[in-house]
Design a protein around this motif. Structure first.
Motif, short mmCIF file in Angstrom:
data_model
loop_
_atom_site.label_atom_id
_atom_site.label_comp_id
_atom_site.label_asym_id
_atom_site.label_seq_id
_atom_site.Cartn_x
_atom_site.Cartn_y
_atom_site.Cartn_z
N ASP A 136 79.93 -29.60 -55.49
CA ASP A 136 81.48 -29.78 -54.84
C ASP A 136 81.99 -28.67 -55.30
OD1 ASP A 136 84.13 -30.45 -54.95
OD2 ASP A 136 83.94 -32.39 -55.41
N ASN A 137 82.11 -27.84 -54.49
CA ASN A 137 82.53 -26.21 -54.72
C ASN A 137 84.15 -26.40 -55.32
OD1 ASN A 137 80.06 -25.21 -54.27
ND2 ASN A 137 80.58 -24.62 -52.20
N ALA A 138 84.81 -27.29 -54.68
CA ALA A 138 86.33 -27.30 -55.12
C ALA A 138 86.28 -27.52 -56.60
CB ALA A 138 87.00 -28.30 -54.45
N LYS A 139 85.23 -28.16 -57.14
CA LYS A 139 85.01 -28.67 -58.63
C LYS A 139 84.48 -27.83 -59.38
CE LYS A 139 86.15 -33.55 -57.92
NZ LYS A 139 85.94 -35.01 -58.03
N ASN A 140 83.64 -26.68 -58.70
CA ASN A 140 82.83 -25.86 -59.35
C ASN A 140 81.46 -26.60 -60.24
OD1 ASN A 140 83.55 -23.10 -58.66
ND2 ASN A 140 85.08 -23.28 -60.33
N THR A 141 81.08 -27.76 -59.05
CA THR A 141 80.09 -28.62 -60.12
C THR A 141 78.97 -28.90 -59.45
OG1 THR A 141 82.14 -29.75 -61.32
CG2 THR A 141 80.08 -30.99 -61.40
N VAL A 142 77.91 -28.89 -59.80
CA VAL A 142 76.85 -29.35 -59.09
C VAL A 142 76.13 -30.71 -59.69
CG1 VAL A 142 76.13 -27.20 -58.11
CG2 VAL A 142 75.20 -27.94 -60.29
N TYR A 143 75.63 -31.61 -58.97
CA TYR A 143 75.01 -32.81 -59.33
C TYR A 143 73.70 -32.93 -59.03
CZ TYR A 143 80.05 -33.66 -59.37
OH TYR A 143 81.50 -33.39 -59.32
N LEU A 144 73.06 -33.38 -60.13
CA LEU A 144 71.60 -33.88 -59.95
C LEU A 144 71.49 -35.53 -60.12
CD1 LEU A 144 68.72 -32.64 -59.23
CD2 LEU A 144 68.16 -32.85 -61.79
N GLN A 145 71.37 -36.13 -59.08
CA GLN A 145 71.08 -37.66 -59.05
C GLN A 145 69.61 -37.80 -59.30
OE1 GLN A 145 73.39 -40.12 -59.08
NE2 GLN A 145 71.51 -41.51 -59.50
N MET A 146 69.14 -38.46 -60.29
CA MET A 146 67.82 -38.83 -60.50
C MET A 146 67.44 -40.16 -60.43
SD MET A 146 67.06 -36.04 -63.49
CE MET A 146 68.03 -36.88 -64.74
N ASN A 147 66.77 -40.59 -59.61
CA ASN A 147 66.31 -42.18 -59.41
C ASN A 147 64.80 -42.33 -59.77
OD1 ASN A 147 68.85 -42.67 -58.84
ND2 ASN A 147 68.67 -42.37 -56.46
N SER A 148 64.59 -43.61 -59.81
CA SER A 148 63.09 -43.97 -60.24
C SER A 148 62.74 -43.06 -61.09
CB SER A 148 62.32 -43.96 -58.73
OG SER A 148 62.66 -44.76 -57.96
N LEU A 149 63.22 -42.67 -62.22
CA LEU A 149 62.88 -42.11 -63.23
C LEU A 149 61.40 -42.45 -63.83
CD1 LEU A 149 66.31 -40.93 -64.81
CD2 LEU A 149 64.47 -39.39 -64.03
N ALA A 150 60.58 -41.56 -64.38
CA ALA A 150 59.53 -41.81 -64.81
C ALA A 150 59.28 -41.14 -66.19
CB ALA A 150 57.99 -41.39 -63.85
N THR A 151 58.22 -41.44 -66.91
CA THR A 151 58.18 -40.68 -68.48
C THR A 151 57.84 -39.29 -68.22
OG1 THR A 151 55.74 -41.49 -68.34
CG2 THR A 151 57.19 -43.17 -69.68
N GLU A 152 57.31 -39.02 -67.14
CA GLU A 152 56.77 -37.48 -67.04
C GLU A 152 58.09 -36.50 -66.77
OE1 GLU A 152 55.09 -40.22 -65.60
OE2 GLU A 152 54.77 -39.87 -63.49
N SER A 155 75.32 -33.48 -64.40
CA SER A 155 76.42 -32.67 -63.83
C SER A 155 76.23 -31.17 -64.42
CB SER A 155 77.62 -33.19 -64.27
OG SER A 155 77.99 -34.49 -63.65
N CYS A 156 76.77 -30.39 -63.78
CA CYS A 156 76.70 -28.79 -64.25
C CYS A 156 78.19 -28.28 -63.81
CB CYS A 156 75.61 -28.01 -63.40
SG CYS A 156 75.65 -26.24 -64.00
N ALA A 157 79.03 -28.05 -64.86
CA ALA A 157 80.29 -27.57 -64.54
C ALA A 157 80.33 -26.20 -64.96
CB ALA A 157 81.26 -28.47 -65.42
N ALA A 158 80.83 -25.30 -63.88
CA ALA A 158 80.95 -23.91 -64.20
C ALA A 158 82.45 -23.56 -64.52
CB ALA A 158 80.50 -23.06 -62.55
N SER A 159 82.29 -22.55 -65.38
CA SER A 159 83.78 -21.88 -65.66
C SER A 159 83.61 -20.31 -65.65
CB SER A 159 84.28 -22.64 -67.03
OG SER A 159 83.38 -22.19 -67.99
#
Length: 120
Positions: free
Chosen positions: A72-88, A20-24
């Motif tokens: 979610d602009n109402a929450k001033n937040t962006v999300y990065l969903q990361m699946n199938s993560l690899a060591t790289e 998550s990235c929350a802006a203020s």
């Protein structure tokens, strides 16, 4: 604008994390938001970006199909969903605000970063 990332941590290969990235300080509803990452000894690299209305997203080839960027602009937040993560995928992940682009020069506000470590 101040950006604060959260959600990083240690995960096994094949697992998932959501950053998550929350802006203020000011809203980000009119801004392009991006994610970059930097592994030890490597340059900061583009991961993904999203336009203000979430109608346009772009991903690095290395994460396409595995990562999903949303906001979610109402929450001033962006999300990065990361699946199938690899060591790289192990790196410090940074959130940034700026204009549409795939290089760090396009962004003028940065968070402090959150560490993502993927174990094998």
């Amino acid at each position: 604008v101040q950006l604060v990332e959260s959600g990083g941590g240690l995960v096994q290969a094949g697992g998932s994390l959501r950053l998550s990235c929350a802006a203020s300080g000011r809203g980000i509803s009119d801004d392009v938001m991006g994610w970059f990452r930097q592994a030890p000894g490597k340059e900061r690299e583009f991961v993904a970006c999203i336009n203000w209305s979430a109608t346009l997203t772009r991903y690095a080839d290395s994460v396409k199909g595995r990562f999903t960027l949303s906001r979610d602009n109402a929450k001033n937040t962006v999300y990065l969903q990361m699946n199938s993560l690899a060591t790289e995928d192990t790196a410090v992940y940074y959130c940034a605000r700026g204009r549409w682009g795939f290089g760090p020069h396009a962004y003028d506000s940065w968070g402090q970063g959150t560490q993502v470590t993927v174990s094998s």
